[in-house]
Scaffold this active site. Sequence first.
Site, PDB file in Angstrom:
ATOM      1  N   ARG A   8      33.576 -38.307  36.226  1.00 47.90           N
ATOM      2  CA  ARG A   8      34.817 -38.148  35.450  1.00 47.90           C
ATOM      3  C   ARG A   8      36.037 -38.137  36.365  1.00 47.90           C
ATOM      4  O   ARG A   8      37.106 -38.609  35.997  1.00 47.90           O
ATOM      5  CB  ARG A   8      34.764 -36.879  34.587  1.00 47.90           C
ATOM      6  CG  ARG A   8      34.624 -35.607  35.382  1.00 47.90           C
ATOM      7  CD  ARG A   8      34.602 -34.369  34.492  1.00 47.90           C
ATOM      8  NE  ARG A   8      34.180 -33.207  35.270  1.00 47.90           N
ATOM      9  CZ  ARG A   8      34.775 -32.024  35.209  1.00 47.90           C
ATOM     10  NH1 ARG A   8      35.797 -31.822  34.421  1.00 47.90           N
ATOM     11  NH2 ARG A   8      34.332 -31.028  35.935  1.00 47.90           N
ATOM     12  N   GLU A  56      39.064 -36.150  16.957  1.00 52.82           N
ATOM     13  CA  GLU A  56      38.360 -37.273  17.588  1.00 52.82           C
ATOM     14  C   GLU A  56      38.259 -38.485  16.669  1.00 52.82           C
ATOM     15  O   GLU A  56      38.326 -39.628  17.125  1.00 52.82           O
ATOM     16  CB  GLU A  56      36.953 -36.842  18.019  1.00 52.82           C
ATOM     17  CG  GLU A  56      36.928 -35.764  19.104  1.00 52.82           C
ATOM     18  CD  GLU A  56      37.183 -34.358  18.560  1.00 52.82           C
ATOM     19  OE1 GLU A  56      37.145 -34.170  17.309  1.00 52.82           O
ATOM     20  OE2 GLU A  56      37.415 -33.442  19.361  1.00 52.82           O
ATOM     21  N   HIS A 107      31.204 -35.240  30.197  1.00 55.38           N
ATOM     22  CA  HIS A 107      30.388 -34.063  29.871  1.00 55.38           C
ATOM     23  C   HIS A 107      29.147 -34.451  29.074  1.00 55.38           C
ATOM     24  O   HIS A 107      28.758 -33.784  28.118  1.00 55.38           O
ATOM     25  CB  HIS A 107      31.216 -33.017  29.118  1.00 55.38           C
ATOM     26  CG  HIS A 107      32.298 -32.412  29.972  1.00 55.38           C
ATOM     27  ND1 HIS A 107      33.327 -33.167  30.476  1.00 55.38           N
ATOM     28  CD2 HIS A 107      32.510 -31.156  30.407  1.00 55.38           C
ATOM     29  CE1 HIS A 107      34.124 -32.410  31.195  1.00 55.38           C
ATOM     30  NE2 HIS A 107      33.656 -31.179  31.178  1.00 55.38           N
ATOM     31  N   ARG A 165      30.059 -34.256  34.012  1.00 60.74           N
ATOM     32  CA  ARG A 165      30.932 -33.178  34.456  1.00 60.74           C
ATOM     33  C   ARG A 165      30.670 -32.808  35.913  1.00 60.74           C
ATOM     34  O   ARG A 165      31.577 -32.469  36.671  1.00 60.74           O
ATOM     35  CB  ARG A 165      30.692 -31.943  33.581  1.00 60.74           C
ATOM     36  CG  ARG A 165      31.366 -30.692  34.105  1.00 60.74           C
ATOM     37  CD  ARG A 165      31.191 -29.501  33.168  1.00 60.74           C
ATOM     38  NE  ARG A 165      31.900 -28.352  33.705  1.00 60.74           N
ATOM     39  CZ  ARG A 165      31.297 -27.266  34.181  1.00 60.74           C
ATOM     40  NH1 ARG A 165      29.992 -27.160  34.169  1.00 60.74           N
ATOM     41  NH2 ARG A 165      32.022 -26.269  34.661  1.00 60.74           N
TER      42      ARG A 165
END
Lengths: 312, 269
Positions: A8, A56, A107, A165
């Site tokens: 990320r 979202e 994640h 993550r």
Amino acid sequence: MSEKIATREAYGQTLAELAATDKNLVVLDADLSKSTKTCDFAKVCPERFIDVGIAEQNMITVSAGLATLGKHVFCSSFAIFAVGRAFEQIRNSIAYPQLPVTIAATHAGLTVGEDGATHQAIEDVAIMRAVPNMTVIVPADAEETRQAVRQLAEYPHPAYLRLGRLAVEQILPADYQFQIGKGTVLRDGKDAVIFACGLMLGKALQAAEQLAAEGINTAVVNMPTIKPLDSELVCRMAKQCGAAVTVEEHSIIGGLGSAVAETLTENCPIPLLRVGVNDQFGQSGKPDELLTEYGLTVENIAAKVKEAINRK
Amino acid sequence: MDTLELQAKAKELRQEIIKMITAAGSGHPGGSLSAADILTVLYFDKMNLRPEEPDWTGRDYFVLSKGHAAPAQYAALALRGYFPVEELNGLRKLHSRLQGHPVSSKVPGIDVSTGSLGQGVSVACGLAKGLKIDKLPNHVYTMLGDGECQEGQVWEALMFAAHYQLDNLTVIIDHNRLQIDGQVEKVMNIEPLDKKLDAFGFNVLLVNGHDIEAIQNAIDKAKTCQGRPTAIIANTIKGRGVSFMENQAGWHGTAPKPEEAEQALQELA
């Protein structure tokens, strides 16, 4: 040991780098920009960063509108929310009209860690892989992520980019060239082949090293693109080695393991075993504890390789 | 076109809607007929369009969020010259461009694929925001059903539109008061719709959705409003123009039989 960087982090940095050269780039987030690292882009290019708030479904579908105008769109949230909450928006408003939107979900997998099962997407690849027109990419390290992001910015199709993550080591060699749809043989072998993706690639290589000490010659193939699968390479390595193991930080249902199993079953059946999350939810814990708890270990991979070889 | 010509054009739209749904043997006449006058004003009067050049970058955008009213949009596009009117007979048939719900990659003049309720309004927000980023003057219109306003995503999108001050966006709600299971009020009440939209930061206009001049005025007002998006609540009659279809929830998604179609076309002659 190289510096550990989460995929990320590499994603956010690359977006920020692209901001200067790709004036068509637009990035969206749903109130998680500090975690998904789209904040790096927002800092250098606030006028082309859109925070939709905690919404979202709207984020995915607003992306469709931006892509309709010819924008290169990346939108990010945690994998569980991007894919889970907004599945039908992705299917009907992005994939069906074939809009060039990259859903860059962070994640993913168990290594979210302490947040627990509600936040650990273990079925996202399965869901995205089932959608027509969708490309699915799971980078193994920071450099592969950088290359994937740059290619996806120019990619004229919908794509799902699965990011993690946890900080991970640089696994791929310095001259590594990522190409959408292609796997890479990182270690050749003849007794068995391991197909791996994401942060499990490093463990697959370690397992092959351990097996080599026992005289078992195991090939390791990096499979960053789960769809379209590099079937030619999968079959070639299967024929060469005669036994295979897949390794992924995802449910054994529907991910890399399923994709490889489908290809092998239809084209060159050989013994195949899958290492992944065995159709169960995760839980809170430290990332490394979780990987061990759910069998995503070097030892388990090595054991599975031996078992696959025994079934030849 | 003057008002009389637009009224005549709306009638033509309705005739084509009945004909194509009858030929298809399935489809959604009720909500297509309620939307016909508004679509006529948009496609034949108010929107900047070039039918001979569907991808013209100066065009205004229309997103049919209530995608099941595709017959109304197809009729408007065909009559406006985007494709031959005869093609309307292919609605919903295998290999036809005219899918049951609109598909952007197939039909000239369709910019956005819709059909799953609640999503079109978000796409319209994306278009409007993108045009703002590029400082372009194109206007974006989207039409929702009133039942569609029960979708949570609609309110995510409306919040977004007001937050980003999308005054280049006009949301039109085809308020025909009926949905598949019956009256909107009884299935899941959305009122007071005007107050909700106002509270969400919209410039709210109420209009008779079958009054051509009133629709024209509302659209003009929407375009002059600055700093916030406009919502036009268009009070309409589901099935408008065909006596036995008017205000009947049963005609939401049922095709007329040939003899019913004949009667409908006589009434629309």
